[in-house]
Structures are given as C-alpha cells and as structure tokens.
Write an enzyme that holds these catalytic residues in place. Structure first.
Site, PDB file in Angstrom:
ATOM      1  N   ALA A 127       0.817  -1.215   0.000  1.00  0.00           N
ATOM      2  CA  ALA A 127       0.000   0.000   0.000  1.00  0.00           C
ATOM      3  C   ALA A 127       0.852   1.267   0.000  1.00  0.00           C
ATOM      4  O   ALA A 127       0.342   2.357  -0.248  1.00  0.00           O
ATOM      5  CB  ALA A 127      -0.938  -0.008   1.202  1.00  0.00           C
ATOM      6  N   ASP A 144       0.029 -10.564  -0.143  1.00  0.00           N
ATOM      7  CA  ASP A 144       1.458 -10.411   0.150  1.00  0.00           C
ATOM      8  C   ASP A 144       1.882 -11.123   1.434  1.00  0.00           C
ATOM      9  O   ASP A 144       2.975 -11.694   1.509  1.00  0.00           O
ATOM     10  CB  ASP A 144       1.879  -8.935   0.162  1.00  0.00           C
ATOM     11  N   THR A 145       1.015 -11.115   2.451  1.00  0.00           N
ATOM     12  CA  THR A 145       1.370 -11.802   3.696  1.00  0.00           C
ATOM     13  C   THR A 145       1.414 -13.314   3.503  1.00  0.00           C
ATOM     14  O   THR A 145       2.251 -14.006   4.091  1.00  0.00           O
ATOM     15  CB  THR A 145       0.380 -11.445   4.816  1.00  0.00           C
ATOM     16  N   THR A 147       2.656  -1.750   5.933  1.00  0.00           N
ATOM     17  CA  THR A 147       1.624  -0.760   6.257  1.00  0.00           C
ATOM     18  C   THR A 147       0.773  -1.261   7.419  1.00  0.00           C
ATOM     19  O   THR A 147       0.413  -0.523   8.326  1.00  0.00           O
ATOM     20  CB  THR A 147       0.753  -0.483   5.022  1.00  0.00           C
TER      21      THR A 147
END
Length: 330
Positions: A11, A237-238, A259
């Site tokens: 982000a 993404d995680t 973020t």
C-alpha cells in the site's frame, strides 16, 4: 538455473524483483515505485490504477534487458478490489480501504446480520476496512456500481487481468475479504445476499500457483520482454511472506510488518469460535489451502504518512533519519 519475475506491491510502494533459482535463491531489484493515490469524482481515496500499470510497464521494460524469464508472479495487499462491467472495463478506480466510506459499516452489518454470523460464516476478524464492509458501503451509498458490475477482482487479480486479459480469483486474496467462508472453503453466499451484495460478481476460486495466462501481445511488444507466463501465486502479500518463512515447527509464530503488521501462526485447519471472534483473530488462506490464524495490528502506516506529508512539503527523509530525529526528541 531458472529465473522468474516477482511483482510485489504494498500500500506504500511496489517493486519488481528478478529471482534466480539454482543451488541458492538470489534476488535483484529491477524497479521500485510509490503506489499512487488519487481522489475520484465521488471524493473517495482511490488507487490510481492506470498509473500503477504505467509503473508495471516501466518495470517490465527494464526487466527485458536481463531476460529471459520463466514467469511473472504478482502479490499485493489485501482488502481492496475493482469492479468490471460486462465489457471488462473497470467501472471506477479501486477505492482504498483507508477511505472513509466504510465509517459505520461494521455497526450497520451487526444490525443487518449480527456479529456472530459475520465471524462464523467467514472466519475473519471484524475490521471495518474489510472488503465485505466496502461492498456494504457500495450497496448503501453507490448502488449504481453494482448495477453495472459483472466481475469483482481483488488487486492482484486486477493487475493480472490488465497483464493477460484473463479474469480469475486466487484463494489467499479471496480469504481476506470477509465474504469467503474459510471453514467451508466457499463464498459465503447467504451472508452476501443478506447484506445486499450480489454474489454473482464473485468468480471461481483458484489455488495459488495457477498460471493465469500469458502476457498480452501488446505488452510484450511495448516492453520488449516477449511471451511470459503470468502466475497467480499466493497473491496476498502476507501469504507469500509466510510461505517463504522457514518456520521450524508446527505452531511457530511469525510477525510480518508493513503498512499493517500481522502476527500469527500457520495451521492446517481454521479455528472459528467465540474466542477468535472476541480476540479479533482472523483465518486467512495460505499456500496449499493452509490457514494463517493471525491478528491484524497497527503497522507502519502512520510513519509512512508522516514521511509522505513531509516530502510533499519539501522535506525528504529516509525512515532511518526519521527514527533518529524522533530519538533526539525523547
């Protein structure tokens, strides 16, 4: 040796990495860019998707000088999405989860379906920024968007669509939405219906690692990179970060910071009960349909915003410099 491209978008910023796999894995950054934000005609904080794709094209052009590559994988942050009409055109810019359109939507959802259903039929943490509450906001505030919508694509799927022209939905990113029934491994159709969200805009969910399609010919020609397979990896993404983490034993914990920060464990099956609901835990999908039981906690967004605002006013600091300045003020 095999070589791949990894487009990793957060982000705050995105980057294209070259990944070489031989006896060891090595990476090289090819291009990095700030994730652009724009205010739309409805005064909403949005992701400037055309500019994002301009940056992706620039990145692929740079990568063409060091090819060839076996494939391109894409991951992004979760929650946000774009709606496509019947002709495959994006109806509006994807709205950021940081926009205020979801203010009060969690309470409204409690009123419509109850707190228990929201958690038990998804396994998700009850966060007002989740996709489900963004969609409720559309149903209540801008229903004309649903009248035009044919498909919903989460951010990594939207990027892959722009690259290939192929519509698809990947499992790990779908699981962040609050509308995917993680315990039953399917869309929460009744929950969507009772919130006034059209379930037909959600597509069939694919496993991470699915080849979505080949890079469009016009993009091949524009960038010079040639034909390359585009892969729906563990596209949250995680999920990618956790899969790449060498967890030494079952129950090993991880912290992933960006973020947002996320702390949790990887499990074979979801855990959904009163404790997970009240402790604000979430079950998100991982590679091979594993489960990441975690909690979303405060991340680096505040310091990212401070740095961005300072830069807009002519003061450009690195994060290390900001930490040093803050230390002097203690």
């Amino acid at each position: 040796m095999k070589r791949y491209l990894a487009l990793d978008m957060g982000a705050e910023s995105g980057r294209l990495m070259a990944v070489s796999i031989d006896k060891e894995i090595s990476t090289q950054e090819i291009h990095r860019f700030q994730t652009p934000v724009k205010i739309d005609s409805r005064n909403r904080r949005c992701w400037d998707f055309p500019k994002i794709m301009d940056e992706v094209i620039t990145a692929l052009t740079k990568a063409s000088a060091t090819g060839p590559y076996e494939g391109l994988a894409v991951d992004t942050w979760g929650l946000d999405f774009g709606l496509l009409d019947k002709d495959g055109v994006i109806i509006e810019l994807p709205v950021s989860h940081r926009d205020h359109r979801t203010d009060g939507m969690l309470a409204k959802a409690f009123e419509l379906v109850g707190k228990d259903r929201l958690h038990n039929e998804s396994g998700c943490q009850l966060l007002e920024v989740n996709s489900i509450y963004q969609l409720l906001a559309i149903a209540l505030q801008t229903p004309d968007e649903f009248e035009k919508a044919k498909h919903l694509l989460f951010m990594p799927d939207l990027v892959l669509y722009a690259l290939t022209g192929v519509i698809g939905t990947e499992y790990t990113i779908a699981s962040t939405s609050g509308l995917y029934d993680v315990p039953k491994d399917r869309w929460a159709q009744e929950l969507a219906k009772d919130l006034g969200i059209p379930i037909e805009i959600f597509g069939k969910v694919e496993n991470p690692g699915t080849i979505r399609g080949e890079l469009k010919k016009e993009i091949q020609d524009k960038t010079g990179i040639g034909p390359i397979k585009c892969i729906a990896t563990a596209s949250h993404d995680t999920a990618s970060a956790v899969f790449a983490t060498p967890l030494v034993s079952p129950g090993s914990a991880y912290i992933s910071s960006g973020t947002w920060s996320l702390m949790g464990v990887e499990l074979p099956k979801p855990v959904v009960n009163e404790i997970t609901m009240n402790q604000r835990l979430t079950n998100e999908g991982g590679y091979n349909r594993s489960i990441r039981l975690l909690r979303n906690i405060m991340g680096l967004w505040l310091i990212q915003e401070v740095r961005k605002n300072l830069k807009e006013n002519g003061e450009d600091y690195t994060y290390a410099q900001l930490v040093e300045l803050a230390t002097k003020e203690v």
